[in-house]
Design an enzyme around this catalytic site. Structure first.
Site, PDB file in Angstrom:
ATOM      1  N   GLY A  15     100.066 -24.613  45.794  1.00 40.34           N
ATOM      2  CA  GLY A  15      98.511 -24.380  45.426  1.00 40.34           C
ATOM      3  C   GLY A  15      97.660 -24.503  46.425  1.00 40.34           C
ATOM      4  O   GLY A  15      96.246 -23.943  46.102  1.00 40.34           O
TER       5      GLY A  15
ATOM      6  N   GLU B  26      97.101 -21.251  47.632  1.00 42.75           N
ATOM      7  CA  GLU B  26      96.515 -20.442  46.384  1.00 42.75           C
ATOM      8  C   GLU B  26      94.915 -20.721  46.525  1.00 42.75           C
ATOM      9  O   GLU B  26      94.169 -19.736  46.424  1.00 42.75           O
ATOM     10  CB  GLU B  26      97.115 -20.725  45.226  1.00 42.75           C
ATOM     11  CG  GLU B  26      98.459 -20.107  45.204  1.00 42.75           C
ATOM     12  CD  GLU B  26      99.218 -20.468  43.868  1.00 42.75           C
ATOM     13  OE1 GLU B  26      99.826 -19.642  43.282  1.00 42.75           O
ATOM     14  OE2 GLU B  26      99.192 -21.637  43.661  1.00 42.75           O
TER      15      GLU B  26
ATOM     16  N   ALA C  90     100.313 -28.786  44.927  1.00 40.84           N
ATOM     17  CA  ALA C  90     100.015 -29.350  43.473  1.00 40.84           C
ATOM     18  C   ALA C  90     100.656 -30.824  43.261  1.00 40.84           C
ATOM     19  O   ALA C  90     101.863 -30.881  44.106  1.00 40.84           O
ATOM     20  CB  ALA C  90     100.378 -28.586  42.291  1.00 40.84           C
TER      21      ALA C  90
ATOM     22  N   GLU D  53     107.429 -22.552  46.295  1.00 38.23           N
ATOM     23  CA  GLU D  53     107.568 -22.980  44.999  1.00 38.23           C
ATOM     24  C   GLU D  53     109.164 -22.599  44.584  1.00 38.23           C
ATOM     25  O   GLU D  53     109.835 -23.210  43.623  1.00 38.23           O
ATOM     26  CB  GLU D  53     106.709 -22.184  44.081  1.00 38.23           C
ATOM     27  CG  GLU D  53     105.161 -22.598  43.803  1.00 38.23           C
ATOM     28  CD  GLU D  53     104.484 -22.161  44.903  1.00 38.23           C
ATOM     29  OE1 GLU D  53     103.169 -22.228  44.889  1.00 38.23           O
ATOM     30  OE2 GLU D  53     105.052 -21.407  45.869  1.00 38.23           O
TER      31      GLU D  53
END
Length: 291
Positions: free
Chosen positions: A141, A144, A97, A164
Protein backbone atom coordinates in the site's frame (compact mmCIF):
# COMPACT_ATOMS: atom_id res chain seq x y z
CA UNK A 1 -0.89 -3.64 0.66
CA UNK A 2 1.54 -5.64 2.73
CA UNK A 3 3.30 -4.56 5.87
CA UNK A 4 7.00 -5.04 6.54
CA UNK A 5 7.14 -6.52 10.00
CA UNK A 6 10.61 -8.00 10.05
CA UNK A 7 12.50 -4.71 10.16
CA UNK A 8 12.88 -2.89 13.44
CA UNK A 9 12.33 0.88 13.40
CA UNK A 10 15.49 2.97 13.71
CA UNK A 11 15.82 6.37 15.27
CA UNK A 12 13.69 9.01 13.62
CA UNK A 13 15.94 11.61 12.01
CA UNK A 14 15.36 15.11 13.36
CA UNK A 15 16.16 16.72 10.00
CA UNK A 16 13.07 15.22 8.39
CA UNK A 17 10.97 15.72 11.50
CA UNK A 18 11.90 19.37 11.63
CA UNK A 19 10.46 19.84 8.16
CA UNK A 20 7.20 18.24 9.22
CA UNK A 21 6.92 20.42 12.29
CA UNK A 22 7.37 23.75 10.48
CA UNK A 23 4.95 26.32 11.85
CA UNK A 24 1.97 26.78 9.58
CA UNK A 25 2.50 30.43 8.77
CA UNK A 26 1.71 30.65 5.08
CA UNK A 27 -1.99 29.83 4.98
CA UNK A 28 -5.10 31.54 6.24
CA UNK A 29 -6.87 28.22 6.90
CA UNK A 30 -6.27 26.45 10.19
CA UNK A 31 -5.68 22.69 10.14
CA UNK A 32 -6.75 20.27 12.84
CA UNK A 33 -4.35 18.10 14.80
CA UNK A 34 -4.33 14.60 13.33
CA UNK A 35 -3.61 11.33 15.08
CA UNK A 36 -1.53 9.86 12.26
CA UNK A 37 -0.27 12.92 10.37
CA UNK A 38 1.80 16.04 10.80
CA UNK A 39 0.73 18.93 8.57
CA UNK A 40 2.46 22.22 7.85
CA UNK A 41 3.17 24.85 5.20
CA UNK A 42 6.98 24.97 5.08
CA UNK A 43 6.95 27.59 2.33
CA UNK A 44 4.24 29.81 0.81
CA UNK A 45 1.79 27.88 -1.32
CA UNK A 46 2.91 24.39 -0.26
CA UNK A 47 1.03 22.01 2.00
CA UNK A 48 3.23 19.32 3.58
CA UNK A 49 1.64 16.12 4.90
CA UNK A 50 3.88 13.75 6.85
CA UNK A 51 2.69 10.26 7.75
CA UNK A 52 3.36 9.88 11.46
CA UNK A 53 3.21 6.29 12.73
CA UNK A 54 6.97 5.77 13.20
CA UNK A 55 6.63 2.78 15.54
CA UNK A 56 4.55 0.98 12.90
CA UNK A 57 6.78 2.09 10.01
CA UNK A 58 3.88 4.30 8.89
CA UNK A 59 1.68 1.28 8.18
CA UNK A 60 -1.48 2.32 6.36
CA UNK A 61 -4.99 1.68 7.63
CA UNK A 62 -8.50 3.00 7.11
CA UNK A 63 -7.98 5.32 10.09
CA UNK A 64 -4.80 6.72 8.53
CA UNK A 65 -6.69 7.43 5.31
CA UNK A 66 -9.47 9.20 7.20
CA UNK A 67 -6.79 11.63 8.38
CA UNK A 68 -4.99 11.76 5.04
CA UNK A 69 -8.12 12.33 2.98
CA UNK A 70 -9.28 15.07 5.33
CA UNK A 71 -5.91 16.85 5.12
CA UNK A 72 -5.86 16.55 1.33
CA UNK A 73 -9.38 17.95 1.05
CA UNK A 74 -8.57 20.89 3.30
CA UNK A 75 -5.39 21.77 1.43
CA UNK A 76 -7.24 21.36 -1.86
CA UNK A 77 -9.86 23.88 -0.69
CA UNK A 78 -7.29 26.30 0.76
CA UNK A 79 -6.89 29.33 -1.55
CA UNK A 80 -3.36 29.86 -0.23
CA UNK A 81 -2.14 26.38 -1.22
CA UNK A 82 -1.08 25.58 -4.77
CA UNK A 83 0.50 22.14 -4.41
CA UNK A 84 1.00 19.42 -1.81
CA UNK A 85 3.76 17.04 -0.70
CA UNK A 86 3.20 13.70 1.02
CA UNK A 87 6.14 12.10 2.80
CA UNK A 88 7.02 9.82 5.69
CA UNK A 89 10.26 9.60 7.64
CA UNK A 90 13.74 8.47 6.68
CA UNK A 91 13.04 4.87 7.66
CA UNK A 92 9.67 4.46 5.95
CA UNK A 93 7.41 6.36 3.63
CA UNK A 94 4.83 3.68 4.38
CA UNK A 95 5.94 0.08 4.83
CA UNK A 96 2.59 -1.32 3.73
CA UNK A 97 -0.95 -1.82 4.92
CA UNK A 98 -1.80 -2.68 8.49
CA UNK A 99 -2.30 -6.44 8.21
CA UNK A 100 -4.13 -6.55 11.54
CA UNK A 101 -7.00 -4.62 9.96
CA UNK A 102 -7.49 -6.98 7.03
CA UNK A 103 -6.37 -10.45 8.15
CA UNK A 104 -9.89 -11.49 9.27
CA UNK A 105 -11.83 -9.83 6.44
CA UNK A 106 -14.30 -11.97 4.53
CA UNK A 107 -15.09 -11.59 0.85
CA UNK A 108 -18.63 -10.43 1.52
CA UNK A 109 -17.52 -7.76 4.00
CA UNK A 110 -14.69 -6.50 1.78
CA UNK A 111 -16.95 -6.47 -1.29
CA UNK A 112 -20.10 -4.94 0.20
CA UNK A 113 -18.19 -2.28 2.16
CA UNK A 114 -15.88 -1.58 -0.81
CA UNK A 115 -12.83 -2.01 1.41
CA UNK A 116 -9.79 0.05 0.40
CA UNK A 117 -11.68 2.20 -2.16
CA UNK A 118 -11.33 5.38 -0.02
CA UNK A 119 -7.55 4.93 -0.19
CA UNK A 120 -7.62 6.23 -3.77
CA UNK A 121 -9.37 9.54 -3.07
CA UNK A 122 -6.46 11.67 -4.20
CA UNK A 123 -6.52 10.20 -7.71
CA UNK A 124 -10.14 11.16 -8.35
CA UNK A 125 -11.10 14.14 -6.20
CA UNK A 126 -8.01 16.20 -5.42
CA UNK A 127 -7.47 18.81 -8.12
CA UNK A 128 -4.21 20.39 -6.98
CA UNK A 129 -0.90 18.64 -7.77
CA UNK A 130 0.50 16.17 -5.25
CA UNK A 131 4.16 15.15 -5.00
CA UNK A 132 5.21 12.06 -3.06
CA UNK A 133 8.65 12.28 -1.44
CA UNK A 134 9.65 8.68 -0.77
CA UNK A 135 12.37 7.61 1.63
CA UNK A 136 12.90 4.21 3.23
CA UNK A 137 10.30 1.51 2.71
CA UNK A 138 7.37 2.01 0.33
CA UNK A 139 5.90 -1.48 0.13
CA UNK A 140 2.47 -2.74 -0.86
CA UNK A 141 0.00 0.00 0.00
CA UNK A 142 2.92 2.36 0.57
CA UNK A 143 4.13 1.85 -2.99
CA UNK A 144 0.58 2.32 -4.22
CA UNK A 145 0.19 5.55 -2.25
CA UNK A 146 3.45 6.88 -3.69
CA UNK A 147 2.27 6.05 -7.23
CA UNK A 148 -1.06 7.82 -6.70
CA UNK A 149 0.78 11.15 -6.54
CA UNK A 150 1.08 13.27 -9.67
CA UNK A 151 4.87 13.38 -9.32
CA UNK A 152 7.10 10.97 -7.41
CA UNK A 153 10.50 11.89 -5.96
CA UNK A 154 12.60 9.40 -4.01
CA UNK A 155 16.00 8.87 -2.47
CA UNK A 156 18.36 6.40 -4.13
CA UNK A 157 18.04 3.93 -1.27
CA UNK A 158 14.23 4.00 -1.07
CA UNK A 159 12.83 0.48 -1.06
CA UNK A 160 9.78 -0.13 -3.27
CA UNK A 161 7.77 -3.27 -3.84
CA UNK A 162 4.39 -4.96 -4.29
CA UNK A 163 4.94 -8.11 -2.21
CA UNK A 164 1.25 -8.99 -1.73
CA UNK A 165 1.78 -12.34 -3.48
CA UNK A 166 3.65 -13.49 -0.37
CA UNK A 167 0.45 -13.11 1.64
CA UNK A 168 -1.79 -14.89 -0.81
CA UNK A 169 -3.34 -11.72 -2.24
CA UNK A 170 -2.63 -9.16 -4.96
CA UNK A 171 -2.32 -5.35 -4.96
CA UNK A 172 -5.72 -3.79 -4.28
CA UNK A 173 -5.18 -0.02 -4.43
CA UNK A 174 -4.02 0.32 -8.01
CA UNK A 175 -0.56 -1.24 -7.78
CA UNK A 176 -0.92 -3.59 -10.73
CA UNK A 177 -2.40 -0.92 -12.98
CA UNK A 178 -0.15 2.05 -12.21
CA UNK A 179 3.05 0.02 -12.04
CA UNK A 180 2.36 -1.61 -15.43
CA UNK A 181 1.56 1.74 -17.04
CA UNK A 182 4.73 3.31 -15.63
CA UNK A 183 7.33 0.61 -16.28
CA UNK A 184 5.69 -1.76 -18.75
CA UNK A 185 3.78 -5.02 -18.47
CA UNK A 186 6.71 -7.44 -18.42
CA UNK A 187 8.68 -5.74 -15.63
CA UNK A 188 5.54 -5.08 -13.58
CA UNK A 189 4.47 -8.70 -14.00
CA UNK A 190 7.84 -9.92 -12.79
CA UNK A 191 7.77 -7.70 -9.71
CA UNK A 192 4.18 -8.52 -8.76
CA UNK A 193 4.46 -12.27 -9.36
CA UNK A 194 7.76 -12.62 -7.47
CA UNK A 195 7.18 -9.98 -4.79
CA UNK A 196 10.69 -8.64 -5.41
CA UNK A 197 11.61 -5.19 -4.16
CA UNK A 198 13.36 -2.49 -6.16
CA UNK A 199 15.41 0.56 -5.21
CA UNK A 200 14.80 4.25 -5.62
CA UNK A 201 17.52 4.35 -8.25
CA UNK A 202 15.73 1.65 -10.22
CA UNK A 203 12.43 3.51 -9.83
CA UNK A 204 14.02 6.56 -11.45
CA UNK A 205 15.82 4.53 -14.16
CA UNK A 206 12.52 2.84 -15.12
CA UNK A 207 10.56 6.11 -15.21
CA UNK A 208 8.44 5.45 -12.13
CA UNK A 209 10.06 8.32 -10.21
CA UNK A 210 10.66 11.74 -11.76
CA UNK A 211 13.83 12.42 -9.74
CA UNK A 212 16.14 10.55 -7.40
CA UNK A 213 18.17 12.15 -4.59
CA UNK A 214 21.17 11.02 -2.60
CA UNK A 215 19.64 11.67 0.80
CA UNK A 216 16.23 11.70 2.44
CA UNK A 217 16.58 15.34 3.39
CA UNK A 218 17.39 16.34 -0.18
CA UNK A 219 14.38 14.36 -1.40
CA UNK A 220 11.92 16.17 0.86
CA UNK A 221 13.49 19.55 0.21
CA UNK A 222 13.44 18.87 -3.54
CA UNK A 223 9.75 17.97 -3.44
CA UNK A 224 8.92 21.12 -1.47
CA UNK A 225 10.96 23.24 -3.91
CA UNK A 226 9.12 21.80 -6.91
CA UNK A 227 5.76 22.22 -5.19
CA UNK A 228 6.67 25.88 -4.54
CA UNK A 229 7.45 26.41 -8.23
CA UNK A 230 4.07 24.91 -9.19
CA UNK A 231 2.29 27.00 -6.56
CA UNK A 232 3.75 30.14 -8.15
CA UNK A 233 1.84 29.64 -11.40
CA UNK A 234 -1.79 30.33 -12.26
CA UNK A 235 -4.01 27.94 -10.34
CA UNK A 236 -6.34 27.85 -13.32
CA UNK A 237 -3.59 26.72 -15.69
CA UNK A 238 -2.12 24.27 -13.16
CA UNK A 239 -5.48 22.59 -12.63
CA UNK A 240 -5.97 22.33 -16.38
CA UNK A 241 -2.46 20.94 -16.90
CA UNK A 242 -2.97 18.22 -14.30
CA UNK A 243 -6.31 17.32 -15.83
CA UNK A 244 -5.03 16.90 -19.39
CA UNK A 245 -1.96 14.87 -18.38
CA UNK A 246 -4.15 12.55 -16.33
CA UNK A 247 -6.46 12.15 -19.31
CA UNK A 248 -3.52 10.76 -21.26
CA UNK A 249 -3.75 7.69 -19.03
CA UNK A 250 -7.37 7.10 -20.02
CA UNK A 251 -7.64 8.12 -23.68
CA UNK A 252 -6.00 7.15 -26.94
CA UNK A 253 -3.58 9.65 -28.48
CA UNK A 254 -6.11 11.06 -30.96
CA UNK A 255 -8.85 11.50 -28.36
CA UNK A 256 -6.32 12.84 -25.86
CA UNK A 257 -5.00 15.49 -28.25
CA UNK A 258 -8.55 16.60 -29.04
CA UNK A 259 -9.35 16.82 -25.32
CA UNK A 260 -6.16 18.78 -24.70
CA UNK A 261 -7.01 21.22 -27.49
CA UNK A 262 -10.47 21.90 -26.05
CA UNK A 263 -9.01 22.68 -22.62
CA UNK A 264 -6.31 24.81 -24.29
CA UNK A 265 -9.00 26.78 -26.11
CA UNK A 266 -10.94 27.19 -22.88
CA UNK A 267 -8.01 28.85 -21.13
CA UNK A 268 -8.31 31.80 -23.50
CA UNK A 269 -11.41 32.65 -21.53
CA UNK A 270 -9.40 32.99 -18.32
CA UNK A 271 -8.11 36.22 -16.91
CA UNK A 272 -4.74 34.59 -16.17
CA UNK A 273 -4.14 33.90 -19.88
CA UNK A 274 -4.38 37.62 -20.57
CA UNK A 275 -2.17 38.43 -17.58
CA UNK A 276 0.45 35.84 -18.51
CA UNK A 277 0.75 36.74 -22.18
CA UNK A 278 0.68 40.49 -21.53
CA UNK A 279 3.41 40.12 -18.91
CA UNK A 280 5.52 38.05 -21.30
CA UNK A 281 5.14 40.63 -24.07
CA UNK A 282 6.15 43.46 -21.73
CA UNK A 283 8.96 41.40 -20.12
CA UNK A 284 7.40 41.63 -16.67
CA UNK A 285 6.61 39.03 -14.05
CA UNK A 286 2.94 38.02 -14.15
CA UNK A 287 0.78 38.75 -11.12
CA UNK A 288 -1.76 35.97 -11.31
CA UNK A 289 -5.37 36.58 -10.45
CA UNK A 290 -6.14 32.82 -10.38
CA UNK A 291 -9.23 33.55 -12.44
Amino acid sequence: MVSLTSVRPLAYKPAILSLARCVRTFSSQSMPAYEYLLVSTPTPGVGLITLNRPKALNALSSAVFVDLNDALRKFDADKDIGAMVITGNEKAFAAGADIKEMKDLTFSKAFTEDFIAPWSLQTSQIKKPIISAVNGHALGGGCELAMMADIMYCSATANFGQPEIKLGIIPGAGGSQRLARAIGKSKAMELILTGKNFSGKEAADWGLAARVFESAQECVEGAIATAAIIAGFSKVAVKAAKEVVNKSQELGVREGVEYERRVFHGLFGSRDQKIGMSAFASKQKPQWAHE
